[in-house]
Design a protein around this motif. Structure first.
Motif, PDB file in Angstrom:
ATOM      1  N   ARG A 174       0.827  -1.224   0.143  1.00 51.55           N
ATOM      2  CA  ARG A 174       0.048   0.105   0.146  1.00 51.55           C
ATOM      3  C   ARG A 174       0.953   1.211   0.081  1.00 51.55           C
ATOM      4  O   ARG A 174       0.556   2.226  -0.634  1.00 51.55           O
ATOM      5  CB  ARG A 174      -0.873  -0.067   1.262  1.00 51.55           C
ATOM      6  CG  ARG A 174      -2.113   0.914   1.093  1.00 51.55           C
ATOM      7  CD  ARG A 174      -2.932   0.552   2.169  1.00 51.55           C
ATOM      8  NE  ARG A 174      -2.407  -0.302   2.994  1.00 51.55           N
ATOM      9  CZ  ARG A 174      -3.022  -1.125   3.771  1.00 51.55           C
ATOM     10  NH1 ARG A 174      -3.763  -1.565   4.186  1.00 51.55           N
ATOM     11  NH2 ARG A 174      -2.172  -1.944   4.895  1.00 51.55           N
TER      12      ARG A 174
ATOM     13  N   MET B  28       0.245   9.808  -4.190  1.00 51.81           N
ATOM     14  CA  MET B  28      -0.890  10.021  -3.221  1.00 51.81           C
ATOM     15  C   MET B  28      -0.061  10.232  -1.982  1.00 51.81           C
ATOM     16  O   MET B  28       0.981   9.817  -1.642  1.00 51.81           O
ATOM     17  CB  MET B  28      -1.767   8.890  -3.004  1.00 51.81           C
ATOM     18  CG  MET B  28      -2.470   8.347  -3.987  1.00 51.81           C
ATOM     19  SD  MET B  28      -3.278   6.701  -3.880  1.00 51.81           S
ATOM     20  CE  MET B  28      -4.141   6.900  -2.359  1.00 51.81           C
TER      21      MET B  28
ATOM     22  N   ALA C  93       1.006   4.105  -3.018  1.00 51.95           N
ATOM     23  CA  ALA C  93       0.888   5.292  -2.469  1.00 51.95           C
ATOM     24  C   ALA C  93       2.142   6.403  -3.012  1.00 51.95           C
ATOM     25  O   ALA C  93       1.866   7.354  -3.785  1.00 51.95           O
ATOM     26  CB  ALA C  93       0.506   5.708  -1.152  1.00 51.95           C
TER      27      ALA C  93
END
Length: 72
Positions: free
Chosen positions: A56, A65, A60
């Motif tokens: 994750r 992100m 990201a």
């Protein structure tokens, strides 16, 4: 608890107290073989969770992100 996940046997009690009682009841039923199996499963879950956390963070980082707000 029943609002978040389906339960086979509803608990009618304060959530914390009900879970304490449920935990104590299940703990009495745990044999050494079941405890070993649960410990093995806990290790597997921990490995999976760590891998998911790493992936994750990688996604990201690659997508940018976290550095910018999402477009809505």
């Amino acid at each position: 608890m029943g609002n978040v996940m389906l339960t086979e046997v509803p608990l009618v009690a304060d959530v914390a107290l009900g879970l304490d009682d449920l935990y104590a009841a299940v703990e009495q039923l745990m044999t050494p073989a079941l405890q070993a199996k649960a410990a093995e499963r806990a290790v597997e879950v921990k490995k999976f969770s760590q891998q998911a956390r790493t992936l994750r963070a990688l996604v990201a980082k690659q997508s940018g992100m976290g550095s910018q707000p999402a477009d809505r």
